[in-house]
Design a protein around this motif. Sequence first.
Motif, PDB file in Angstrom:
ATOM      1  N   HIS A   4     -41.936  -2.914   0.820  1.00  0.00           N
ATOM      2  CA  HIS A   4     -42.852  -3.246  -0.287  1.00  0.00           C
ATOM      3  C   HIS A   4     -42.184  -4.075  -1.382  1.00  0.00           C
ATOM      4  O   HIS A   4     -42.874  -4.656  -2.215  1.00  0.00           O
ATOM      5  CB  HIS A   4     -43.459  -1.964  -0.878  1.00  0.00           C
ATOM      6  N   LYS A   5     -40.853  -4.117  -1.387  1.00  0.00           N
ATOM      7  CA  LYS A   5     -40.171  -4.920  -2.413  1.00  0.00           C
ATOM      8  C   LYS A   5     -39.879  -6.323  -1.898  1.00  0.00           C
ATOM      9  O   LYS A   5     -39.279  -7.141  -2.582  1.00  0.00           O
ATOM     10  CB  LYS A   5     -38.865  -4.237  -2.829  1.00  0.00           C
ATOM     11  N   ASN A  15     -31.095  -2.406  -9.628  1.00  0.00           N
ATOM     12  CA  ASN A  15     -32.511  -2.559  -9.984  1.00  0.00           C
ATOM     13  C   ASN A  15     -32.693  -2.562 -11.495  1.00  0.00           C
ATOM     14  O   ASN A  15     -33.596  -3.207 -12.020  1.00  0.00           O
ATOM     15  CB  ASN A  15     -33.361  -1.447  -9.352  1.00  0.00           C
ATOM     16  N   GLN A  71     -32.826  -4.252  -3.624  1.00  0.00           N
ATOM     17  CA  GLN A  71     -33.084  -5.303  -4.618  1.00  0.00           C
ATOM     18  C   GLN A  71     -32.379  -6.613  -4.279  1.00  0.00           C
ATOM     19  O   GLN A  71     -32.271  -7.493  -5.127  1.00  0.00           O
ATOM     20  CB  GLN A  71     -32.628  -4.831  -6.015  1.00  0.00           C
ATOM     21  N   SER A  92     -36.489  -1.763   1.539  1.00  0.00           N
ATOM     22  CA  SER A  92     -37.902  -1.350   1.599  1.00  0.00           C
ATOM     23  C   SER A  92     -38.799  -2.554   1.815  1.00  0.00           C
ATOM     24  O   SER A  92     -38.598  -3.593   1.179  1.00  0.00           O
ATOM     25  CB  SER A  92     -38.333  -0.708   0.266  1.00  0.00           C
ATOM     26  N   THR A 120     -35.531   4.965   0.428  1.00  0.00           N
ATOM     27  CA  THR A 120     -35.243   6.379   0.147  1.00  0.00           C
ATOM     28  C   THR A 120     -35.056   7.159   1.452  1.00  0.00           C
ATOM     29  O   THR A 120     -34.087   7.906   1.610  1.00  0.00           O
ATOM     30  CB  THR A 120     -36.389   6.999  -0.690  1.00  0.00           C
ATOM     31  N   ASP A 157     -27.125  -0.460  -0.271  1.00  0.00           N
ATOM     32  CA  ASP A 157     -28.534  -0.328  -0.619  1.00  0.00           C
ATOM     33  C   ASP A 157     -29.025  -1.721  -1.017  1.00  0.00           C
ATOM     34  O   ASP A 157     -28.716  -2.222  -2.103  1.00  0.00           O
ATOM     35  CB  ASP A 157     -28.662   0.685  -1.771  1.00  0.00           C
TER      36      ASP A 157
HETATM   37  N1  PMP Z   1     -32.578   1.615  -4.384  1.00  0.00           N
HETATM   38  C1  PMP Z   1     -32.863   0.663  -5.277  1.00  0.00           C
HETATM   39  C2  PMP Z   1     -31.771  -0.232  -5.778  1.00  0.00           C
HETATM   40  C3  PMP Z   1     -34.168   0.499  -5.718  1.00  0.00           C
HETATM   41  O1  PMP Z   1     -34.457  -0.452  -6.611  1.00  0.00           O
HETATM   42  C4  PMP Z   1     -35.183   1.345  -5.214  1.00  0.00           C
HETATM   43  C5  PMP Z   1     -36.620   1.230  -5.683  1.00  0.00           C
HETATM   44  N2  PMP Z   1     -36.775   1.017  -7.039  1.00  0.00           N
HETATM   45  C6  PMP Z   1     -34.833   2.308  -4.268  1.00  0.00           C
HETATM   46  C7  PMP Z   1     -33.519   2.407  -3.878  1.00  0.00           C
HETATM   47  C8  PMP Z   1     -35.849   3.217  -3.668  1.00  0.00           C
HETATM   48  O2  PMP Z   1     -36.772   2.465  -2.938  1.00  0.00           O
HETATM   49  P1  PMP Z   1     -38.105   3.100  -2.338  1.00  0.00           P
HETATM   50  O3  PMP Z   1     -38.786   3.785  -3.491  1.00  0.00           O
HETATM   51  O4  PMP Z   1     -38.878   1.931  -1.827  1.00  0.00           O
HETATM   52  O5  PMP Z   1     -37.704   4.056  -1.278  1.00  0.00           O
END
Ligand code: PMP
Length: 407
Positions: free
Chosen positions: A226-227, A176, A204, A224, A96, A201
């Motif tokens: 954490h993912k 996602n 995922q 990110s 984000t 982005d």
């Molecule tokens: N883009 C995608 C495709 C996501 O799946 C997500 C998180 N679900 C985000 C952006 C945002 O990620 P974050 O909340 O870790 O900033």
Amino acid sequence: MSNLNIQKIRNDFPILSQQVYKKPLVYFDNGATTQKPQVVIDEELKIYTHENSNIHRGVHYLSEQLTQRYEDARKVVQKFINAPHDHEVIFTSGTTESINTIAFSFGEKYIHEGDEIIISTLEHHANIVPWQMLCERKNAVLKVIPVNEKGELLVGEYEKLISTKTKIVAVNHVSNALGTVNDVKRIIEIAHQYDIPVLIDGAQSVQHGKVDVQELDCDFFVFSGHKIYGPNGIGVLYGKEKWLNQMPPFMTGGEMIKKVTFEKTTFNELPFKFEAGTPNYVAAIGLAKAIDYIQNVGLENISTYEKELLDYATQKLEAIEGLKIVGTAKEKVSVISFNLENIHHYDAGMVIDKMGIAVRTGHHCAEPLMQRFNIEGTIRASFSFYNTKEEVDKLCDAISTVKQMFG
Ligand code: PMP
């Protein structure tokens, strides 16, 4: 067939041996966040216990040591995505923040009245709202690539949308909400015919298979921590040096400056220009540990095994009467979104939860995509390489219970 020892892998993730409601936890919400292996947890503990000190500022031992570890972590990320230079890797708090940074900074310099920005119907709100707000600020126009019934982007329509008015294209690598893998290489090639930069982005995608930013030739790539089995509060913004050098800083303050007087400030070079304030150095080092961990498991092994799980789960779920999978793209990662006839996804999710199974329900921060399919939301099961076919069977049993209760 994959050759991963899943039981051994599961032992690396302490949370997975837990029970919820006196039932073994089945964690199928990996799209929202992944669990952490012990090595990542230990790394953070070790830093706070023995190594903590603010980085880049001190001349003392702890500060110098940890600065080095932070910069080494940047190099691990650089290699992981095959970025040409380590200064093209900016640490942020997550996808984000990475997207907002680009939208503000690139937008400040390059977007003017009447310009166009292209995103897609598959986007997470994090890759919609920053562009929408930029368009409002600059009187620019947001264009959206449509999807077909399977949840695949219509590349032909994209070719019709793109023009010399387009200033940037921002799309996800993997959806996602549906799991669709987009042909981003093709999307980038088309944009580059007009010299238009493309942001991918990758929130995922990086956890499911090898990403090579040079091979893709994307201009920006974000994800990110954490993912991808790493800590929270850390993310990556990769950008080609030629863009990042031209773009103004987004956040300002300590560390991102070269010289400050009350009359004028000059900015630091890359990557520091985009890292104002104390970065989350603990999480950055933890992220490097997570990357090491999944590289040891092997990204090819991960994709092979997760594909097996996806195929198995798709087959089992499809066989359930009244269950409709939303998103049936030819290329998918291990994510299945579905609905049950005449049963609200929240009701289903609550019952499934009581069986110890964590799935996500709702719009998955992709409301426009839900609107495209005329639904309010779905139930989403997103699998990781630590999940098993037996767990998928448990989900199917839980769905049978849901049907009995509400049917
Ligand atoms: N883009 C995608 C495709 C996501 O799946 C997500 C998180 N679900 C985000 C952006 C945002 O990620 P974050 O909340 O870790 O900033």
